[in-house]
Design a protein around this motif. Structure first.
Motif, short mmCIF file in Angstrom:
data_model
loop_
_atom_site.label_atom_id
_atom_site.label_comp_id
_atom_site.label_asym_id
_atom_site.label_seq_id
_atom_site.Cartn_x
_atom_site.Cartn_y
_atom_site.Cartn_z
N SER A 1 36.66 45.35 51.37
CA SER A 1 36.12 46.27 50.37
C SER A 1 36.85 47.61 50.40
O SER A 1 37.22 48.15 49.35
CB SER A 1 34.62 46.49 50.60
OG SER A 1 33.91 45.28 50.48
N LEU A 2 37.03 48.17 51.59
CA LEU A 2 37.72 49.45 51.72
C LEU A 2 39.18 49.36 51.28
O LEU A 2 39.71 50.26 50.62
CB LEU A 2 37.64 49.94 53.18
CG LEU A 2 36.26 50.39 53.67
CD1 LEU A 2 36.30 50.66 55.17
CD2 LEU A 2 35.80 51.63 52.92
N THR A 3 39.83 48.25 51.62
CA THR A 3 41.23 48.09 51.26
C THR A 3 41.39 47.94 49.75
O THR A 3 42.30 48.52 49.15
CB THR A 3 41.83 46.87 51.97
OG1 THR A 3 41.67 47.03 53.38
CG2 THR A 3 43.30 46.72 51.66
N ALA A 4 40.50 47.19 49.12
CA ALA A 4 40.55 47.04 47.67
C ALA A 4 40.35 48.39 46.98
O ALA A 4 41.05 48.72 46.02
CB ALA A 4 39.50 46.04 47.21
N ALA A 5 39.40 49.17 47.49
CA ALA A 5 39.14 50.48 46.91
C ALA A 5 40.35 51.40 47.06
O ALA A 5 40.68 52.17 46.15
CB ALA A 5 37.91 51.12 47.56
N SER A 6 41.03 51.32 48.20
CA SER A 6 42.20 52.19 48.43
C SER A 6 43.34 51.86 47.48
O SER A 6 44.18 52.71 47.18
CB SER A 6 42.68 52.07 49.88
OG SER A 6 43.32 50.83 50.10
#
Length: 356
Positions: free
Chosen positions: A24-29
């Motif tokens: 989730s964090l990587t997709a958002a970044s």
């Protein structure tokens, strides 16, 4: 068989919950919506880690230094789990002939399936003798490693544009990677250095979706290079209001006014500095009080002083209150009405003269 990213994490004792949080964090970044999280999770669960060769030509290692400071995702997660970084002479333990043998092994073992990351650039003068790696010109190493790769990532302005090594008069004849390698897809990630999270996000995207991110006409990932720094700069309202720093450390500088008059290249530079920022979103040059020098743009080193304006950009002028804006609008409307009346009178006079 190369392990998948998820298998590496499970072996390290990472829970399924933490893995999904990472996705989730990587997709958002990368600017991807939550609908891409399942796709990313599936890819990292099932696809083997991508082999990567990271070569160094003429450069100062600032790209590697930036990459190692990525926070989302951490560089350690990318290097140790997400990809198989098989060669990088800056951080690898191997040395000498043992290290150079790895390059040949990867080229042969993963023919057509590895990513070639290049930091720095090749000099062409004297048959490449201005940059020697393992006793041979870097130019030869670059051509050999590029021959069987899937794609190339040009890290930083050195590999993307030539940077200061290619500045006039360029005695070594240093050139960017795409001037030497013309038959492979090349992703340019310019900056001096690039933003750490931009670097890790590009690798993550390729590892996840097994394709290159969408590129602009200059070969840069649109997700990070589609807007000018000026477009999202927090000092933009001061530019629009005509509030500028006139001298370093004047009252306007202390108030955080726009740095355009001090040579800031934000209006002509495409990068994600004003949104992604640096080192975990802590800051970026303009926030620290210095104008952008345009380090991600081609030829920034030969465009004169960093403190000279490159262009004349019209802004809205001095700040005006609502009453002043209203009076100006009323004046414009009044002038338009008067002009229309004058034109109508002229037309009537001409018609009357013609009838006579």
């Amino acid at each position: 068989m190369t392990e998948t990213f998820y298998e590496v994490l499970r072996r390290q004792g990472i829970s399924r919950r933490s893995f999904l949080k990472f996705c989730s964090l990587t997709a958002a970044s990368m600017g991807l919506g939550p609908e891409f999280v399942p796709t990313m999770a599936h890819a990292l669960e099932t696809k083997p880690r991508t082999p990567v060769l990271w070569l160094h030509g003429l450069e100062c290692t600032c790209c590697s230094e930036a990459f190692l400071r990525s926070a989302h995702p951490l560089a350690s997660d990318v290097i140790l789990s997400m990809i198989s970084l098989d060669y990088d002479d800056t951080i690898m333990a191997a040395a000498g002939q043992q290290a150079e043998a790895i390059v040949d092994e990867i080229i042969e073992k993963y023919n057509g399936n590895y990513i070639l990351a290049v930091e720095g650039n090749p000099p062409l003068n004297e048959d490449g003798m201005y940059c020697i790696i393992g006793g041979k010109p870097f130019l030869d190493q670059l051509k050999k490693a590029a021959s069987n790769c899937k794609a190339i990532i040009s890290w930083g302005s050195c590999a993307s544009w030539g940077c200061v090594q290619a500045a006039r008069p360029n005695p070594t004849q240093a050139v960017p990677v795409h001037k030497v390698i013309r038959d492979k897809p090349i992703i340019k990630v310019p900056g001096c250095p690039p933003i750490p999270e931009v670097m890790t996000a590009v690798i993550t995207y390729i590892a996840t979706f097994e394709r290159l991110p969408e590129l602009d006409r200059q070969g840069r990932p649109k997700m990070f290079y589609s807007q000018r720094i000026h477009d999202k700069c927090y000092r933009r309202p001061h530019f629009d209001a005509g509030q500028f720093v006139e001298q370093w450390d004047d009252d306007s500088a202390r108030k955080g006014f726009c740095l355009y008059k001090m040579g800031c290249k934000g209006p002509t530079t495409y990068n994600a500095c004003s949104t992604t920022r640096w080192y975990g979103g802590l800051s970026f040059p303009i926030q620290s009080g210095h104008g952008c020098i345009g380090c991600s743009e081609e030829g920034f080193w030969d465009n004169g002083s960093f403190y000279d304006r490159l262009t004349k950009i019209n802004h809205f002028g001095i700040e005006a209150n609502a009453d002043q804006v209203g009076l100006a609008a009323a004046g414009v409307v009044g002038a338009a009405v008067a002009a229309h009346a004058a034109v109508s009178a002229i037309k009537r006079a001409r018609q009357k003269g013609g009838n006579e």
